[in-house]
Design a protein around this motif. Structure first.
Motif, PDB file in Angstrom:
ATOM      1  N   ARG A  21       0.821  -1.214   0.000  1.00  0.00           N
ATOM      2  CA  ARG A  21       0.000   0.000   0.000  1.00  0.00           C
ATOM      3  C   ARG A  21       0.858   1.269   0.000  1.00  0.00           C
ATOM      4  O   ARG A  21       0.534   2.245  -0.663  1.00  0.00           O
ATOM      5  CB  ARG A  21      -0.919   0.045   1.229  1.00  0.00           C
ATOM      6  CG  ARG A  21      -1.910  -1.076   1.307  1.00  0.00           C
ATOM      7  CD  ARG A  21      -2.962  -0.960   0.210  1.00  0.00           C
ATOM      8  NE  ARG A  21      -4.023  -1.912   0.406  1.00  0.00           N
ATOM      9  CZ  ARG A  21      -4.154  -3.045  -0.258  1.00  0.00           C
ATOM     10  NH1 ARG A  21      -3.269  -3.355  -1.176  1.00  0.00           N
ATOM     11  NH2 ARG A  21      -5.158  -3.853  -0.025  1.00  0.00           N
ATOM     12  N   PHE A  22       1.945   1.269   0.754  1.00  0.00           N
ATOM     13  CA  PHE A  22       2.753   2.482   0.923  1.00  0.00           C
ATOM     14  C   PHE A  22       3.892   2.605  -0.076  1.00  0.00           C
ATOM     15  O   PHE A  22       4.353   3.709  -0.352  1.00  0.00           O
ATOM     16  CB  PHE A  22       3.321   2.556   2.337  1.00  0.00           C
ATOM     17  CG  PHE A  22       2.274   2.706   3.401  1.00  0.00           C
ATOM     18  CD1 PHE A  22       1.178   3.531   3.206  1.00  0.00           C
ATOM     19  CD2 PHE A  22       2.367   2.023   4.598  1.00  0.00           C
ATOM     20  CE1 PHE A  22       0.198   3.680   4.176  1.00  0.00           C
ATOM     21  CE2 PHE A  22       1.394   2.165   5.578  1.00  0.00           C
ATOM     22  CZ  PHE A  22       0.319   2.992   5.368  1.00  0.00           C
ATOM     23  N   LEU A  23       4.389   1.487  -0.609  1.00  0.00           N
ATOM     24  CA  LEU A  23       5.549   1.525  -1.490  1.00  0.00           C
ATOM     25  C   LEU A  23       5.350   2.405  -2.728  1.00  0.00           C
ATOM     26  O   LEU A  23       6.258   3.175  -3.078  1.00  0.00           O
ATOM     27  CB  LEU A  23       5.942   0.097  -1.888  1.00  0.00           C
ATOM     28  CG  LEU A  23       7.337  -0.088  -2.449  1.00  0.00           C
ATOM     29  CD1 LEU A  23       8.381   0.397  -1.447  1.00  0.00           C
ATOM     30  CD2 LEU A  23       7.573  -1.541  -2.783  1.00  0.00           C
ATOM     31  N   PRO A  24       4.204   2.358  -3.416  1.00  0.00           N
ATOM     32  CA  PRO A  24       4.049   3.247  -4.573  1.00  0.00           C
ATOM     33  C   PRO A  24       4.153   4.728  -4.221  1.00  0.00           C
ATOM     34  O   PRO A  24       4.692   5.522  -4.994  1.00  0.00           O
ATOM     35  CB  PRO A  24       2.645   2.915  -5.088  1.00  0.00           C
ATOM     36  CG  PRO A  24       2.375   1.542  -4.616  1.00  0.00           C
ATOM     37  CD  PRO A  24       3.086   1.422  -3.303  1.00  0.00           C
ATOM     38  N   PHE A  25       3.656   5.110  -3.032  1.00  0.00           N
ATOM     39  CA  PHE A  25       3.751   6.512  -2.629  1.00  0.00           C
ATOM     40  C   PHE A  25       5.184   6.900  -2.279  1.00  0.00           C
ATOM     41  O   PHE A  25       5.564   8.058  -2.439  1.00  0.00           O
ATOM     42  CB  PHE A  25       2.819   6.780  -1.441  1.00  0.00           C
ATOM     43  CG  PHE A  25       1.367   6.655  -1.801  1.00  0.00           C
ATOM     44  CD1 PHE A  25       0.728   7.640  -2.535  1.00  0.00           C
ATOM     45  CD2 PHE A  25       0.647   5.530  -1.427  1.00  0.00           C
ATOM     46  CE1 PHE A  25      -0.603   7.523  -2.883  1.00  0.00           C
ATOM     47  CE2 PHE A  25      -0.685   5.403  -1.759  1.00  0.00           C
ATOM     48  CZ  PHE A  25      -1.306   6.391  -2.492  1.00  0.00           C
ATOM     49  N   ILE A  26       5.963   5.954  -1.812  1.00  0.00           N
ATOM     50  CA  ILE A  26       7.365   6.225  -1.501  1.00  0.00           C
ATOM     51  C   ILE A  26       8.185   6.297  -2.789  1.00  0.00           C
ATOM     52  O   ILE A  26       8.998   7.199  -2.979  1.00  0.00           O
ATOM     53  CB  ILE A  26       7.918   5.145  -0.554  1.00  0.00           C
ATOM     54  CG1 ILE A  26       7.199   5.217   0.795  1.00  0.00           C
ATOM     55  CG2 ILE A  26       9.419   5.290  -0.369  1.00  0.00           C
ATOM     56  CD1 ILE A  26       7.473   4.042   1.711  1.00  0.00           C
ATOM     57  N   ILE A  27       7.955   5.352  -3.695  1.00  0.00           N
ATOM     58  CA  ILE A  27       8.741   5.298  -4.937  1.00  0.00           C
ATOM     59  C   ILE A  27       8.375   6.449  -5.876  1.00  0.00           C
ATOM     60  O   ILE A  27       9.245   7.109  -6.435  1.00  0.00           O
ATOM     61  CB  ILE A  27       8.526   3.946  -5.649  1.00  0.00           C
ATOM     62  CG1 ILE A  27       9.129   2.823  -4.821  1.00  0.00           C
ATOM     63  CG2 ILE A  27       9.142   3.962  -7.033  1.00  0.00           C
ATOM     64  CD1 ILE A  27       8.844   1.441  -5.364  1.00  0.00           C
ATOM     65  N   PHE A  28       7.068   6.688  -6.043  1.00  0.00           N
ATOM     66  CA  PHE A  28       6.611   7.714  -6.978  1.00  0.00           C
ATOM     67  C   PHE A  28       6.111   8.925  -6.199  1.00  0.00           C
ATOM     68  O   PHE A  28       4.921   9.195  -6.125  1.00  0.00           O
ATOM     69  CB  PHE A  28       5.500   7.166  -7.873  1.00  0.00           C
ATOM     70  CG  PHE A  28       5.887   5.930  -8.622  1.00  0.00           C
ATOM     71  CD1 PHE A  28       6.898   5.963  -9.561  1.00  0.00           C
ATOM     72  CD2 PHE A  28       5.253   4.732  -8.373  1.00  0.00           C
ATOM     73  CE1 PHE A  28       7.259   4.823 -10.245  1.00  0.00           C
ATOM     74  CE2 PHE A  28       5.608   3.582  -9.058  1.00  0.00           C
ATOM     75  CZ  PHE A  28       6.615   3.628  -9.988  1.00  0.00           C
ATOM     76  N   SER A  29       7.038   9.686  -5.667  1.00  0.00           N
ATOM     77  CA  SER A  29       6.648  10.869  -4.896  1.00  0.00           C
ATOM     78  C   SER A  29       6.174  11.970  -5.843  1.00  0.00           C
ATOM     79  O   SER A  29       6.363  11.901  -7.054  1.00  0.00           O
ATOM     80  CB  SER A  29       7.825  11.364  -4.062  1.00  0.00           C
ATOM     81  OG  SER A  29       8.849  11.842  -4.909  1.00  0.00           O
ATOM     82  N   GLU A  30       5.566  12.990  -5.282  1.00  0.00           N
ATOM     83  CA  GLU A  30       5.057  14.100  -6.084  1.00  0.00           C
ATOM     84  C   GLU A  30       6.185  14.906  -6.725  1.00  0.00           C
ATOM     85  O   GLU A  30       5.961  15.599  -7.710  1.00  0.00           O
ATOM     86  CB  GLU A  30       4.208  15.014  -5.219  1.00  0.00           C
ATOM     87  CG  GLU A  30       2.921  14.396  -4.747  1.00  0.00           C
ATOM     88  CD  GLU A  30       2.118  15.350  -3.886  1.00  0.00           C
ATOM     89  OE1 GLU A  30       2.357  16.570  -3.957  1.00  0.00           O
ATOM     90  OE2 GLU A  30       1.250  14.880  -3.145  1.00  0.00           O
ATOM     91  N   LYS A  31       7.352  14.818  -6.165  1.00  0.00           N
ATOM     92  CA  LYS A  31       8.474  15.628  -6.649  1.00  0.00           C
ATOM     93  C   LYS A  31       9.051  15.096  -7.960  1.00  0.00           C
ATOM     94  O   LYS A  31       9.610  15.856  -8.735  1.00  0.00           O
ATOM     95  CB  LYS A  31       9.571  15.665  -5.598  1.00  0.00           C
ATOM     96  CG  LYS A  31       9.115  16.299  -4.302  1.00  0.00           C
ATOM     97  CD  LYS A  31      10.151  16.151  -3.224  1.00  0.00           C
ATOM     98  CE  LYS A  31       9.576  16.656  -1.904  1.00  0.00           C
ATOM     99  NZ  LYS A  31      10.386  16.272  -0.783  1.00  0.00           N
TER     100      LYS A  31
END
Length: 108
Positions: A21-31
């Motif tokens: 659940r969290f890995l995509p948000f860590i890998i593909f950050s908004e920056k």
């Protein structure tokens, strides 16, 4: 299974679920810009999966025997019409499934 094994199993399941659940948000950050391959997969994989599901659902239909696949064809038409009309995948799938179940149980 002992209590310790059960606790370890549950903990590993929780860890695996949280990681996915969290890995995509860590890998593909908004920056950072999302890679083109990920955009491509996100664009074309859902229709491909649903196309495969349609083929899987129709693989055992006997078009030359019995009811000639009439409930399946009617349900696919209902699903298509609902999707074109509402543009909502949940409503389309639910409507087609309900239509198929009603046709199978009450008419055919």
């Amino acid at each position: 299974m002992t209590i310790a094994q059960q606790i370890i199993t549950i903990a590993l399941c929780i860890f695996g679920t949280m990681l996915t659940r969290f890995l995509p948000f860590i890998i593909f950050s908004e920056k950072r810009k999302t890679p083109d391959f990920v955009n491509y997969v996100g664009r074309y994989l859902p229709p491909a999966v649903f196309g495969m599901l349609v083929i899987y659902c129709l693989k055992d239909v006997q078009f030359l025997r019995g009811n000639y696949g009439v409930p399946e064809i009617i349900s696919i038409l209902v699903t298509t019409i609902l999707h074109v009309w509402k543009r909502n995948m949940l409503i389309s799938i639910a409507g087609g499934t309900i239509c198929y179940m009603v046709l199978i149980q009450l008419i055919f």
